[in-house]
Design an enzyme around this catalytic site. Structure first.
Site, PDB file in Angstrom:
ATOM      1  N   TRP A  13       0.885  -1.168   0.000  1.00 24.40           N
ATOM      2  CA  TRP A  13       0.000   0.000   0.000  1.00 24.40           C
ATOM      3  C   TRP A  13       0.925   1.221   0.000  1.00 24.40           C
ATOM      4  CZ3 TRP A  13      -1.694   2.836   4.820  1.00 24.40           C
ATOM      5  CH2 TRP A  13      -2.697   3.778   4.531  1.00 24.40           C
ATOM      6  N   ASP A  19       0.162  -4.760   9.976  1.00 26.28           N
ATOM      7  CA  ASP A  19      -0.942  -3.884   9.598  1.00 26.28           C
ATOM      8  C   ASP A  19      -2.167  -4.763   9.352  1.00 26.28           C
ATOM      9  OD1 ASP A  19      -2.615  -1.961   8.670  1.00 26.28           O
ATOM     10  OD2 ASP A  19      -1.463  -1.438   6.887  1.00 26.28           O
ATOM     11  N   LYS A  62     -12.911  -0.372   7.458  1.00 26.20           N
ATOM     12  CA  LYS A  62     -13.475  -1.373   6.564  1.00 26.20           C
ATOM     13  C   LYS A  62     -14.517  -2.232   7.273  1.00 26.20           C
ATOM     14  CE  LYS A  62      -9.724   0.027   4.523  1.00 26.20           C
ATOM     15  NZ  LYS A  62      -9.551   0.837   3.357  1.00 26.20           N
TER      16      LYS A  62
END
Ligand code: LMR
Length: 401
Positions: free
Chosen positions: A133, A214, A249
């Site tokens: 990312w 993460d 999310k």
């Protein structure tokens, strides 16, 4: 006086978030947004979960004064996050050898963690997967770390180049902060197996690396507990490590910025000292986190019945993503594409790394109004039964030409 900013060169647009603005400005009715990682339902909207609606209504009625909350966030929230991450009755939770701080989303958790590692612990080296990312590298650089990459994506075999990853990790200087994707690797969608995680843990131990996991997509692969496997293996290993959580999310709370940073240490006493540093870093940065999103998450996680309803809703999102993966693979095949797309079904989470080139992605936007990230990443959640065929046919067209 000379204009102070006269020679300032503009920064490029963010490669992910800018797709949303491009999509919004496109007048075509058939346009599709496969850019940002944001869940959308069959109607193309980001739903407010039912259990979140209930939380909003309850909280609105309470008229809670808008005071500052503690620098480390809502206390109960921090404890609930640990239970979610490590599981009920986890040794880490019971012994208090981890500290958790409520943060501004997952990005805020990474940023706070990196700042702490640099400022308080003197870390100067960071590493992330190739690819990763994009923000990982910017966050590390902004916190003063020099960033290197480790091999991850195996294009040939549509999977993980695990031996390359291990080789690169072994070559890292001691004290390097290694960002690892706990599940639903962003952008590739390929994760490590349990035995591979064991090997990563061994390498971190023997080469004195600082693991930073993460976990932005807990619940999007197999389930809330299953997806925490990597973090829980690290917890069992006894290593010191950091973990970033996000509720953007899994709660669809993107704009509320709700996340958490957890640091696992050998003892409760050490965890307390670490927390004092995290608080000191947070205070100088944003002072204390916003309350509303944290209260919503707290409301849901603190009650078994609400938790169960939330888990069901997460499962619903996960299942829809799986269906879209299957349909995309089928439709691409039907459209006569020159390349097999069945790999999308072996990837997990919101994203798929398609192997489409930047030129093909550009063409998708210009000719078909389909927006994705130029590295070939698509967000599967932007697909629905109404647009998946159109997307597949467009993919086939740009691959054929
Ligand atoms: C993404 O990767 O699209 C999301 O995590 C959103 C973001 O902030 O980039």
């Amino acid at each position: 006086m000379k204009d102070f900013f006269e020679n300032l060169v503009s920064c490029p647009d963010d490669p992910i978030l800018s797709q949303t603005w491009r999509y919004q400005n496109d007048p075509r009715a058939e346009k599709v947004n496969l850019g940002v990682g944001m869940y959308m339902d069959e109607s193309g909207r980001t739903p407010v979960l039912d259990v979140v609606k209930e939380a909003e209504e309850v909280l609105a009625k309470e008229h809670i004064p808008h005071t500052y909350i503690p620098i480390s966030g809502l206390q109960q929230y921090d404890r609930l996050v640990q239970k979610l991450v490590f599981g009920e009755q986890s040794e880490v939770f019971e012994t208090g050898r981890a500290c958790t701080v409520q943060t501004l989303g997952g990005t805020g958790a990474l940023s706070l963690g990196m700042t702490f590692l640099n400022r308080s612990c003197g870390c100067t080296q960071g590493a992330s997967s190739i690819p990763t990312w994009g923000n990982h590298n910017d966050i590390m650089a902004q916190a003063g770390l020099q960033v290197r990459g480790y091999r991850y994506y195996d294009r040939e075999n549509a999977g993980v180049d695990f031996s390359g990853m291990i080789e690169d990790m072994k070559a890292m200087p001691a004290g390097t902060v290694v960002v690892l994707h706990a599940c639903c690797h962003n952008p590739t969608g390929y994760d490590l197996s349990e035995s591979q995680w064991h090997e990563v843990i061994d390498v971190c131990r023997h080469y004195n690396l600082v693991p930073f996991l993460d976990m932005a997509y807990q619940g999007f692969k197999q389930g809330l507990n299953e997806d925490a496997m990597a973090v829980r293996l690290f917890a069992k290993s006894g290593l010191t490590f950091l973990a970033a959580s996000s509720f953007s999310k899994s709660f669809n709370l993107y704009g509320e910025r709700v996340g958490a940073l957890t640091v696992v240490t050998p003892s409760a006493e050490e965890a307390e000292r670490v927390q004092s540093h995290l608080k000191s870093c947070a205070r100088a940065d944003y002072s204390n986190p916003p309350a509303f999103g944290g209260r919503i998450v707290e409301y849901v996680l603190s009650d078994p019945e609400r938790f169960a309803r939330w888990e069901q809703e997460v499962a619903g999102m996960r299942e829809r993503i799986r269906l879209m993966r299957r349909m995309l693979a089928e439709e691409v095949k039907k459209a006569g594409a020159p390349r097999d797309f069945s790999f999308v079904e072996r990837q997990a989470g919101m994203f798929s790394f398609t192997g489409l080139t930047p030129e093909q992605i550009d063409r998708l936007a210009t000719d078909f109004g389909i927006y994705a990230v130029r590295n070939g990443r698509i967000c599967i959640c932007g697909l629905n039964q109404g647009n998946v065929r159109y997307v597949a046919q467009s993919f086939a067209r740009v691959m054929q030409d």
